[in-house]
Design a protein around this motif. Structure first.
Motif, PDB file in Angstrom:
ATOM      1  N   VAL A 199       3.505   6.258  -5.442  1.00 39.07           N
ATOM      2  CA  VAL A 199       3.623   6.602  -6.766  1.00 39.07           C
ATOM      3  C   VAL A 199       2.491   7.395  -7.318  1.00 39.07           C
ATOM      4  O   VAL A 199       2.443   8.081  -8.117  1.00 39.07           O
ATOM      5  CB  VAL A 199       3.784   5.178  -7.664  1.00 39.07           C
ATOM      6  CG1 VAL A 199       2.365   4.458  -7.927  1.00 39.07           C
ATOM      7  CG2 VAL A 199       4.062   5.265  -9.220  1.00 39.07           C
ATOM      8  N   LEU A 200       1.341   7.206  -6.570  1.00 40.60           N
ATOM      9  CA  LEU A 200       0.288   8.086  -7.123  1.00 40.60           C
ATOM     10  C   LEU A 200       0.586   9.362  -6.691  1.00 40.60           C
ATOM     11  O   LEU A 200       0.113  10.400  -7.142  1.00 40.60           O
ATOM     12  CB  LEU A 200      -0.902   7.551  -6.270  1.00 40.60           C
ATOM     13  CG  LEU A 200      -1.635   6.528  -6.570  1.00 40.60           C
ATOM     14  CD1 LEU A 200      -2.669   5.890  -5.740  1.00 40.60           C
ATOM     15  CD2 LEU A 200      -2.235   6.625  -8.046  1.00 40.60           C
ATOM     16  N   SER A 201       1.069   9.573  -5.618  1.00 42.47           N
ATOM     17  CA  SER A 201       1.511  10.988  -4.856  1.00 42.47           C
ATOM     18  C   SER A 201       2.733  11.380  -5.909  1.00 42.47           C
ATOM     19  O   SER A 201       2.539  12.804  -6.209  1.00 42.47           O
ATOM     20  CB  SER A 201       2.042  10.889  -3.478  1.00 42.47           C
ATOM     21  OG  SER A 201       2.514  11.897  -3.034  1.00 42.47           O
ATOM     22  N   ASP A 202       3.468  10.972  -6.094  1.00 44.21           N
ATOM     23  CA  ASP A 202       4.603  11.219  -7.158  1.00 44.21           C
ATOM     24  C   ASP A 202       4.356  11.773  -8.238  1.00 44.21           C
ATOM     25  O   ASP A 202       4.945  12.954  -8.904  1.00 44.21           O
ATOM     26  CB  ASP A 202       5.825  10.251  -7.097  1.00 44.21           C
ATOM     27  CG  ASP A 202       6.583  10.081  -5.956  1.00 44.21           C
ATOM     28  OD1 ASP A 202       6.411  10.811  -4.940  1.00 44.21           O
ATOM     29  OD2 ASP A 202       7.342   8.881  -5.786  1.00 44.21           O
ATOM     30  N   TYR A 203       3.234  11.186  -8.828  1.00 46.05           N
ATOM     31  CA  TYR A 203       2.598  11.485 -10.104  1.00 46.05           C
ATOM     32  C   TYR A 203       1.468  12.504 -10.087  1.00 46.05           C
ATOM     33  O   TYR A 203       0.718  12.815 -11.087  1.00 46.05           O
ATOM     34  CB  TYR A 203       2.380  10.432 -10.958  1.00 46.05           C
ATOM     35  CG  TYR A 203       3.526   9.956 -11.545  1.00 46.05           C
ATOM     36  CD1 TYR A 203       4.316  10.137 -12.547  1.00 46.05           C
ATOM     37  CD2 TYR A 203       4.308   8.394 -10.844  1.00 46.05           C
ATOM     38  CE1 TYR A 203       5.715   9.438 -13.228  1.00 46.05           C
ATOM     39  CE2 TYR A 203       5.398   8.024 -11.333  1.00 46.05           C
ATOM     40  CZ  TYR A 203       5.997   8.501 -12.600  1.00 46.05           C
ATOM     41  OH  TYR A 203       6.990   7.720 -12.988  1.00 46.05           O
ATOM     42  N   ARG A 204       1.151  12.720  -8.793  1.00 45.68           N
ATOM     43  CA  ARG A 204       0.050  13.860  -8.412  1.00 45.68           C
ATOM     44  C   ARG A 204      -1.217  13.133  -9.213  1.00 45.68           C
ATOM     45  O   ARG A 204      -2.051  13.803  -9.983  1.00 45.68           O
ATOM     46  CB  ARG A 204       0.428  15.194  -8.858  1.00 45.68           C
ATOM     47  CG  ARG A 204       1.442  15.692  -8.190  1.00 45.68           C
ATOM     48  CD  ARG A 204       1.783  17.224  -8.719  1.00 45.68           C
ATOM     49  NE  ARG A 204       2.672  17.765  -7.683  1.00 45.68           N
ATOM     50  CZ  ARG A 204       3.345  18.773  -8.078  1.00 45.68           C
ATOM     51  NH1 ARG A 204       3.036  19.340  -9.183  1.00 45.68           N
ATOM     52  NH2 ARG A 204       4.383  19.190  -7.262  1.00 45.68           N
ATOM     53  N   ARG A 231       0.862  -1.139   0.088  1.00 41.82           N
ATOM     54  CA  ARG A 231       0.066   0.053   0.063  1.00 41.82           C
ATOM     55  C   ARG A 231       0.980   0.908  -0.004  1.00 41.82           C
ATOM     56  O   ARG A 231       0.466   2.271  -0.853  1.00 41.82           O
ATOM     57  CB  ARG A 231      -1.133  -0.147   1.246  1.00 41.82           C
ATOM     58  CG  ARG A 231      -1.861   1.038   1.426  1.00 41.82           C
ATOM     59  CD  ARG A 231      -2.656   1.102   2.473  1.00 41.82           C
ATOM     60  NE  ARG A 231      -1.919   0.924   3.728  1.00 41.82           N
ATOM     61  CZ  ARG A 231      -2.372   0.188   4.882  1.00 41.82           C
ATOM     62  NH1 ARG A 231      -3.581  -0.059   4.864  1.00 41.82           N
ATOM     63  NH2 ARG A 231      -1.416  -0.125   5.780  1.00 41.82           N
ATOM     64  N   ASN A 232       1.882   1.419   0.453  1.00 41.63           N
ATOM     65  CA  ASN A 232       2.774   2.456   0.766  1.00 41.63           C
ATOM     66  C   ASN A 232       3.398   2.813  -0.423  1.00 41.63           C
ATOM     67  O   ASN A 232       3.592   4.037  -1.032  1.00 41.63           O
ATOM     68  CB  ASN A 232       3.897   2.151   1.780  1.00 41.63           C
ATOM     69  CG  ASN A 232       3.216   2.196   3.532  1.00 41.63           C
ATOM     70  OD1 ASN A 232       2.376   2.909   3.349  1.00 41.63           O
ATOM     71  ND2 ASN A 232       3.787   1.442   4.151  1.00 41.63           N
ATOM     72  N   ARG A 233       4.037   1.824  -1.138  1.00 40.35           N
ATOM     73  CA  ARG A 233       4.373   2.281  -2.580  1.00 40.35           C
ATOM     74  C   ARG A 233       3.553   2.635  -3.600  1.00 40.35           C
ATOM     75  O   ARG A 233       3.543   3.497  -4.611  1.00 40.35           O
ATOM     76  CB  ARG A 233       5.404   1.049  -3.165  1.00 40.35           C
ATOM     77  CG  ARG A 233       6.628   0.752  -2.225  1.00 40.35           C
ATOM     78  CD  ARG A 233       7.439  -0.292  -2.521  1.00 40.35           C
ATOM     79  NE  ARG A 233       8.163  -0.063  -3.964  1.00 40.35           N
ATOM     80  CZ  ARG A 233       8.819  -0.800  -4.571  1.00 40.35           C
ATOM     81  NH1 ARG A 233       8.920  -2.066  -4.203  1.00 40.35           N
ATOM     82  NH2 ARG A 233       9.491  -0.846  -5.648  1.00 40.35           N
TER      83      ARG A 233
END
Length: 126
Positions: free
Chosen positions: A48-53, A42-44
């Motif tokens: 990735v969702l956060s990094d790519y907004r 879940r953390n990764r």
């Protein structure tokens, strides 16, 4: 009249050249997301969702893992943590309309905690 087909072919070729890196990046991103779901990480997935907004609700329908939506991939991968994260990110109406509850029940996942999360979210109806 001969200029029009040439112009259209040139425009199509230019579009294909410029769009292909984006398509490859999208495929790599989707593959990473599928890997994180399969690993119940879940953390990764969140990172990735956060990094790519990205918001999962906006891209959910476009991400397919082994021919199935993310949530079904989570069921098959025995990934309840990441599955519950996915369910919480989706609108309740989308969960209710997806057919995933009936699919899970008919494919032997009736005892899964992920199915309970799906049912709860579908009942929320936001």
């Amino acid at each position: 009249m001969r200029l029009v087909p040439t112009l259209l072919c040139t425009a199509a070729l230019t579009a294909a050249v410029f769009m292909s890196p984006v398509a490859v990046a999208d495929q790599q991103l989707a593959a990473s997301m599928c890997d994180y779901v399969a690993a119940n990480d879940r953390n990764r997935l969140r990172k990735v969702l956060s990094d790519y907004r990205l918001r999962l609700r906006n891209i959910y329908d476009g991400v397919v893992c082994n021919g199935e939506p993310l949530i079904r991939h989570a069921f098959r991968s025995n990934a309840p943590d990441v599955g519950e994260f996915i369910v919480r990110q989706l609108p309740g109406s989308q969960v209710a309309d997806s057919g995933d509850i009936a699919w899970a029940e008919s494919n032997g996942f009736a005892d899964s905690p992920l199915l309970a999360a799906l049912k709860d979210r579908a009942g929320a109806g936001d």
